[in-house]
Design a protein around this motif. Structure first.
Motif, PDB file in Angstrom:
ATOM      1  N   GLU A  18      12.349   9.893  70.093  1.00 33.39           N
ATOM      2  CA  GLU A  18      13.606   9.865  69.351  1.00 33.39           C
ATOM      3  C   GLU A  18      14.394   8.599  69.672  1.00 33.39           C
ATOM      4  N   SER A  19      14.369   8.181  70.921  1.00 33.95           N
ATOM      5  CA  SER A  19      15.110   6.979  71.333  1.00 33.95           C
ATOM      6  C   SER A  19      14.545   5.726  70.684  1.00 33.95           C
ATOM      7  N   ASN A  43      25.351   9.422  61.615  1.00 29.96           N
ATOM      8  CA  ASN A  43      26.530   9.992  62.265  1.00 29.96           C
ATOM      9  C   ASN A  43      26.225  10.408  63.702  1.00 29.96           C
ATOM     10  N   ALA A  44      25.028  10.967  63.929  1.00 31.55           N
ATOM     11  CA  ALA A  44      24.646  11.378  65.278  1.00 31.55           C
ATOM     12  C   ALA A  44      24.520  10.158  66.195  1.00 31.55           C
ATOM     13  N   ALA A  45      23.930   9.083  65.654  1.00 34.66           N
ATOM     14  CA  ALA A  45      23.788   7.854  66.444  1.00 34.66           C
ATOM     15  C   ALA A  45      25.158   7.263  66.764  1.00 34.66           C
ATOM     16  N   GLN A  46      26.070   7.283  65.776  1.00 31.41           N
ATOM     17  CA  GLN A  46      27.401   6.729  65.991  1.00 31.41           C
ATOM     18  C   GLN A  46      28.187   7.551  67.022  1.00 31.41           C
ATOM     19  N   GLU A  47      27.940   8.848  67.066  1.00 29.99           N
ATOM     20  CA  GLU A  47      28.591   9.677  68.079  1.00 29.99           C
ATOM     21  C   GLU A  47      28.168   9.254  69.487  1.00 29.99           C
ATOM     22  N   TYR A 105      19.632   7.376  77.816  1.00 30.36           N
ATOM     23  CA  TYR A 105      20.686   7.707  78.775  1.00 30.36           C
ATOM     24  C   TYR A 105      21.450   8.953  78.340  1.00 30.36           C
ATOM     25  N   TYR A 106      21.638   9.103  77.034  1.00 31.93           N
ATOM     26  CA  TYR A 106      22.384  10.254  76.525  1.00 31.93           C
ATOM     27  C   TYR A 106      21.472  11.414  76.135  1.00 31.93           C
ATOM     28  N   GLY A 107      20.255  11.444  76.700  1.00 33.03           N
ATOM     29  CA  GLY A 107      19.429  12.640  76.648  1.00 33.03           C
ATOM     30  C   GLY A 107      18.397  12.725  75.556  1.00 33.03           C
ATOM     31  N   GLU A 108      18.239  11.677  74.725  1.00 34.56           N
ATOM     32  CA  GLU A 108      17.225  11.726  73.676  1.00 34.56           C
ATOM     33  C   GLU A 108      15.836  11.507  74.278  1.00 34.56           C
TER      34      GLU A 108
END
Length: 527
Positions: free
Chosen positions: A275-276, A206-210, A268-271
């Motif tokens: 984690e990326s 769910n976090a990845a899909q967000e 790009y979204y801060g991971e």
């Protein structure tokens, strides 16, 4: 081994090129120019902008351990493990003045190994290329036997030792052949993370899909491209994801590019880096298991191959991640025509624009305006970056008995198109081939195997060309035809395939003192 009496450095390099092409090794940015007579490079070879394509004429050069390509550098054969010698004796190899280099390919991430018998060179390493001569001795640093060999009178030459196919090996094979290696000596491993598919409804999925939903809102065109590839398609990448000689999707290339872009999205979204890379592998596994076949009906490699392939592919994708290129892809315009099956047209428009830009030498403002004539929206910053940052550092060389030809090389056009757009050089090579066949451009051979020039079909042929290729024909230029298009008698510069800066050293026509054509703002339409 090829005979010493028949020593030909260009022949050696051509053989190496053929062997690399046979195992689908990408030769772009794989060659490292070396200082004359030594094994030392000029500048930081780990920066890919300081490396060259292997097909260029470089003089002394080295070959970078890149992607699937690795080298077994044997300095002392007597100390080398028998298993290693026996199991790699049939691969392509190059003799050095004091040992040999055995070339191998692997889908696994191999370690850098340093032993008393030699080295395994796999990451940020290089070996001297066949055809190179060593004679610049500096206190014995380039040669362990100064005074005995590798002198100007008796240069040490790197020769083809075994002209054979490059052998495919696995990490497990190598570990067995050399008697094991410590995991902590290996850079870049991802086998410390679990890249199995995420579970439907899990918090992590769910976090990845967000994050992907944010991408869809912020960068719609890139999201649509990435989403199609996640589901087994080509996205907007067209022929760059097509196997050479067929219409099938290149499944390995699909895995590599999509993993690279997923990693970039999560960064790009801060991971974090760790984690990326974990999310990139997990999300790609999830989509691959949801759609286990590519859109042309092939079983996806990510589904059918084991953990070794997955870890190796993920590591290679992250290692070769290019932040500046990713930023350009991320900001591609939402009206990118390649989403609407106009890939071939827009790619040829890039070739046409860059070719005319180099020949006409438009300033930045004119170039930006002229790009719109070809239905291209190119940022001013991208044009400035090409002008300010030469692709190559090599010193220009005179061509064909002092004559110089103003038209750019196909290599220059491929490089600049790749910088401005987002596809591989192979994409633009195919585009130029198609344009030549339909008669909109010509290819002049100035020196066979070394120097080629490309130009619109309505411009004069260079008379110092050995031959011209146009449509399906090959002919010699007319003796009475002018060699250059008149540009006011200005001093000419050349842009050869061998070693020139891509934009800055391209001859100009519109700057002060160079003269200009009356039709400089008119597009030559490719028919």
């Amino acid at each position: 081994m090829l005979s010493n009496s028949n020593y030909n450095p260009n022949e050696f390099k051509c053989i190496a090129l053929r062997r690399l092409n046979n195992v689908s090794v990408n030769i772009s940015n794989i060659a490292i120019p070396l200082k004359d007579g030594t094994k030392k490079c000029y500048i930081d070879f780990t920066d890919k902008t300081h490396r060259r394509d292997l097909e260029q004429n470089l003089g002394n050069y080295a070959v970078f351990a890149h992607g699937r390509l690795h080298f077994i550098d044997i300095d002392d054969k007597d100390k080398a493990p028998d298993k290693l010698l026996k199991n790699t004796q049939d691969t392509f190899s190059v003799s050095s003045p004091h040992g040999s280099h055995r070339w191998v390919v692997s889908d696994d991430v191999l370690p850098n190994v340093d032993e008393d018998w030699g080295e395994i060179r796999s990451q940020n390493q290089y070996v001297v290329g066949p055809g190179t001569e060593i004679h610049g001795i500096r206190e014995g640093k380039d040669c362990p036997n100064p005074g005995e060999c590798c002198s100007p009178e008796d240069p040490g030459i790197y020769r083809i030792q075994n002209d054979a196919p490059i052998q495919q090996i696995s990490k497990d094979d190598l570990e067995d052949w050399i008697g094991g290696f410590e995991k902590e000596t290996v850079e870049g491993y991802s086998d410390d993370i679990d890249i199995e598919s995420l579970s439907e409804g899990s918090e992590r999925l769910n976090a990845a899909q967000e994050i992907l939903s944010k991408l869809q809102s912020d960068h719609t065109a890139f999201f649509q491209d990435l989403h199609d590839r996640l589901n087994g398609g080509r996205g907007s990448m067209g022929h760059s994801l097509t196997k050479e000689g067929s219409n099938k999707i290149d499944r390995s290339r699909l895995d590599f590019v999509t993993l690279e872009h997923l990693y970039g999205v999560f960064k790009y979204y801060g991971e974090s880096h760790n984690e990326s890379r974990g999310l990139a592998g997990e999300v790609y596994s999830y989509y691959s298991n949801q759609t286990p076949f590519t859109k042309d009906g092939q079983k996806r490699k990510w589904v059918s191959r084991g953990k070794g392939y997955k870890h190796g592919m993920l590591d290679n994708a992250i290692r070769q991640f290019d932040q500046s290129l990713f930023n350009r892809l991320l900001n591609q315009r939402n009206n990118d025509k390649r989403k609407f099956n106009e890939y071939s047209e827009i790619t040829q428009n890039y070739v046409d624009f860059v070719m005319n830009w180099l020949i006409e030498d438009w300033d930045i403002d004119t170039a930006k305006d002229m790009a719109q004539v070809w239905n291209l929206e190119i940022d001013r910053g991208d044009l400035e970056a090409v002008c300010k940052t030469p692709m190559y550092q090599d010193t220009p060389r005179p061509l064909s008995e002092g004559k110089e030809t103003e038209y750019p090389s196909p290599h220059a056009i491929r490089k600049i198109c790749s910088e401005l757009d987002r596809n591989t050089e192979e994409t633009y090579r195919r585009a130029m081939k198609k344009m030549r066949k339909k008669g909109s451009i010509k290819l002049a051979c100035i020196k066979e195997g070394v120097d080629y020039r490309v130009y619109p079909a309505d411009l004069p042929d260079p008379i110092d060309a050995q031959h011209i290729r146009y449509k399906a024909e090959k002919y010699e230029p007319e003796d009475n035809q002018p060699m250059y298009v008149d540009r006011g008698g200005s001093e000419q510069h050349s842009l050869a395939d061998n070693n020139q800066p891509m934009y800055q050293d391209t001859p100009g026509g519109l700057s002060e003192g160079k003269g200009q054509r009356s039709d400089n703002n008119v597009k030559r339409v490719s028919i």
